[in-house]
Design a protein around this motif. Structure first.
Motif, short mmCIF file in Angstrom:
data_model
loop_
_atom_site.label_atom_id
_atom_site.label_comp_id
_atom_site.label_asym_id
_atom_site.label_seq_id
_atom_site.Cartn_x
_atom_site.Cartn_y
_atom_site.Cartn_z
N MET A 1 0.84 -1.20 0.00
CA MET A 1 0.00 0.00 0.00
C MET A 1 0.87 1.25 0.00
N ALA A 2 0.37 2.33 -0.61
CA ALA A 2 1.13 3.57 -0.70
C ALA A 2 1.31 4.21 0.66
N LYS A 3 2.20 5.17 0.70
CA LYS A 3 2.49 5.90 1.93
C LYS A 3 1.87 7.29 1.84
N VAL A 4 1.35 7.77 2.97
CA VAL A 4 0.72 9.09 2.99
C VAL A 4 1.80 10.16 2.87
N SER A 5 1.61 11.07 1.93
CA SER A 5 2.59 12.14 1.70
C SER A 5 2.23 13.38 2.51
N LYS A 6 3.21 14.25 2.65
CA LYS A 6 2.97 15.51 3.34
C LYS A 6 1.98 16.37 2.58
N HIS A 7 1.98 16.26 1.25
CA HIS A 7 1.04 17.01 0.43
C HIS A 7 -0.40 16.63 0.77
N ALA A 8 -0.65 15.33 0.95
CA ALA A 8 -2.00 14.88 1.31
C ALA A 8 -2.39 15.37 2.70
N LEU A 9 -1.44 15.34 3.65
CA LEU A 9 -1.75 15.83 4.99
C LEU A 9 -2.03 17.34 4.98
N ASN A 10 -1.31 18.08 4.14
CA ASN A 10 -1.59 19.51 4.02
C ASN A 10 -3.01 19.76 3.52
N GLU A 43 -4.68 8.67 -1.89
CA GLU A 43 -3.30 8.20 -2.04
C GLU A 43 -3.15 6.73 -1.69
N LEU A 44 -3.82 6.31 -0.64
CA LEU A 44 -3.65 4.93 -0.18
C LEU A 44 -4.38 3.94 -1.06
N TYR A 45 -5.50 4.36 -1.64
CA TYR A 45 -6.33 3.43 -2.41
C TYR A 45 -6.43 3.85 -3.88
N GLY A 46 -5.51 4.68 -4.35
CA GLY A 46 -5.58 5.15 -5.73
C GLY A 46 -5.55 4.03 -6.75
N ASP A 47 -4.76 2.98 -6.49
CA ASP A 47 -4.62 1.86 -7.43
C ASP A 47 -5.34 0.61 -6.95
N LYS A 50 -12.01 -1.24 -6.93
CA LYS A 50 -13.12 -0.36 -6.58
C LYS A 50 -13.79 -0.77 -5.27
N GLU A 51 -13.91 -2.06 -5.03
CA GLU A 51 -14.56 -2.54 -3.82
C GLU A 51 -13.82 -2.06 -2.56
N ASP A 52 -12.48 -2.08 -2.61
CA ASP A 52 -11.70 -1.61 -1.47
C ASP A 52 -11.86 -0.11 -1.26
N ARG A 53 -11.92 0.63 -2.35
CA ARG A 53 -12.11 2.08 -2.23
C ARG A 53 -13.48 2.41 -1.65
#
Length: 276
Positions: A1-10, A43-47, A50-53
């Motif tokens: 799974m992806a990592k949360v970026s500072k941009h997303a937290l902003n 960010e975490l579920y971009g890829d 659909k069911e998981d999102r």
């Protein structure tokens, strides 16, 4: 799974400014909370499938209600949990959010709404009353945000980096204790502001033959200084509590009418002067 970026937290931090705009009586802040948290989920579920999102969005649409300033901290912890837990352990995210919203609601109300905000308002109001300054509301706004913004920023990033460590070390009960301490502090601060902010004195003077008249206010000051301001504040408090705060506008208008009526009586009929 992806990592949360500072941009997303902003993005989350900026969106929390509008977290009170989407209340509903069924799930309270859940809709606005999900909107605030959407950049992290994207960010975490971009890829992801659909069911998981869909499941990710649905679990954050559950009932939620807490103090607005606590939302960044709780979302920071939720972001860390979403990032580190497996898909079959996501109920942990909901459980942590649910366990934190109650203690933080009490802490925010007692420490901020009932303590810091009245202090800022009293300072701003005293500037307007004592000096006739128009910058009192601006001073109040600056003081409030000087505390609110650091709490939001540190809450979000601190919650993401080590929020769970704080909870595991001290437990949720620590927030209940802080809430009780804040209540006591708020009562002390507001009580201390009453004599300097509320102005009410008895103007009745009783003539005593040829000597000086008996001034009732002087006698009150010797026994119970500031008794009338405290009494007036208590009456206003009881009326606000009885009306659950919905009658605040009527109460303010009533106080203005009260002041104008007795001011006119004292001006046109000095013998009927009761309050000063």
């Amino acid at each position: 799974m992806a990592k949360v970026s500072k941009h997303a937290l902003n993005k989350v931090l900026l969106r929390t400014q509008g977290c009170q705009f989407a209340h509903n009586y069924e799930r309270m802040q859940s809709l606005s909370l999900t909107y605030c948290f959407a950049p992290v989920l994207k960010e975490l579920y971009g890829d992801a499938p659909k069911e998981d999102r869909v499941r990710a969005m649905q679990r954050h649409l559950e009932y939620f209600n807490t103090h607005p300033l606590a939302i960044p901290f709780i979302l920071g912890i939720a972001a860390a949990l979403e990032e580190t837990t497996d898909e079959d352990q996501k109920e942990t995210v909901v459980a942590v959010k649910t366990s934190l919203m109650g203690p933080f609601a009490g802490l925010g109300d007692s420490l901020l709404n009932l303590t810091w905000t009245p202090i800022c308002g009293s300072i701003g109001a005293s500037m307007c009353i004592n000096n006739g300054s128009l910058i009192g509301p601006l001073v109040m706004l600056i003081m409030i945000n000087a505390l609110y913004w650091p709490i939001k920023i540190y809450g979000l990033y601190g919650g993401y980096s080590k929020g769970m460590e704080v909870i595991e070390k001290f437990g949720v009960q620590v927030f209940d204790r802080l809430s009780s301490l804040a209540n006591v502090l708020g009562v002390m601060v507001v009580g201390g502001l009453i004599p300097t902010t509320v102005k009410l004195a008895c103007a009745i003077e009783i003539p005593l033959g040829e000597g000086d008249p008996l001034v009732i206010q002087d006698q009150l000051d010797k026994v119970l200084p500031y008794a009338l301001p405290v009494l007036l504040t208590f009456i206003c408090y009881r009326l606000l509590k009885k009306g659950q705060g919905k009658n605040s506008a009527q109460l303010i208008v009533g106080l203005i009418v009260f002041a104008l009526v007795f001011a006119c009586l004292g001006y046109y009929f000095p013998g009927l002067k009761i309050f000063a």
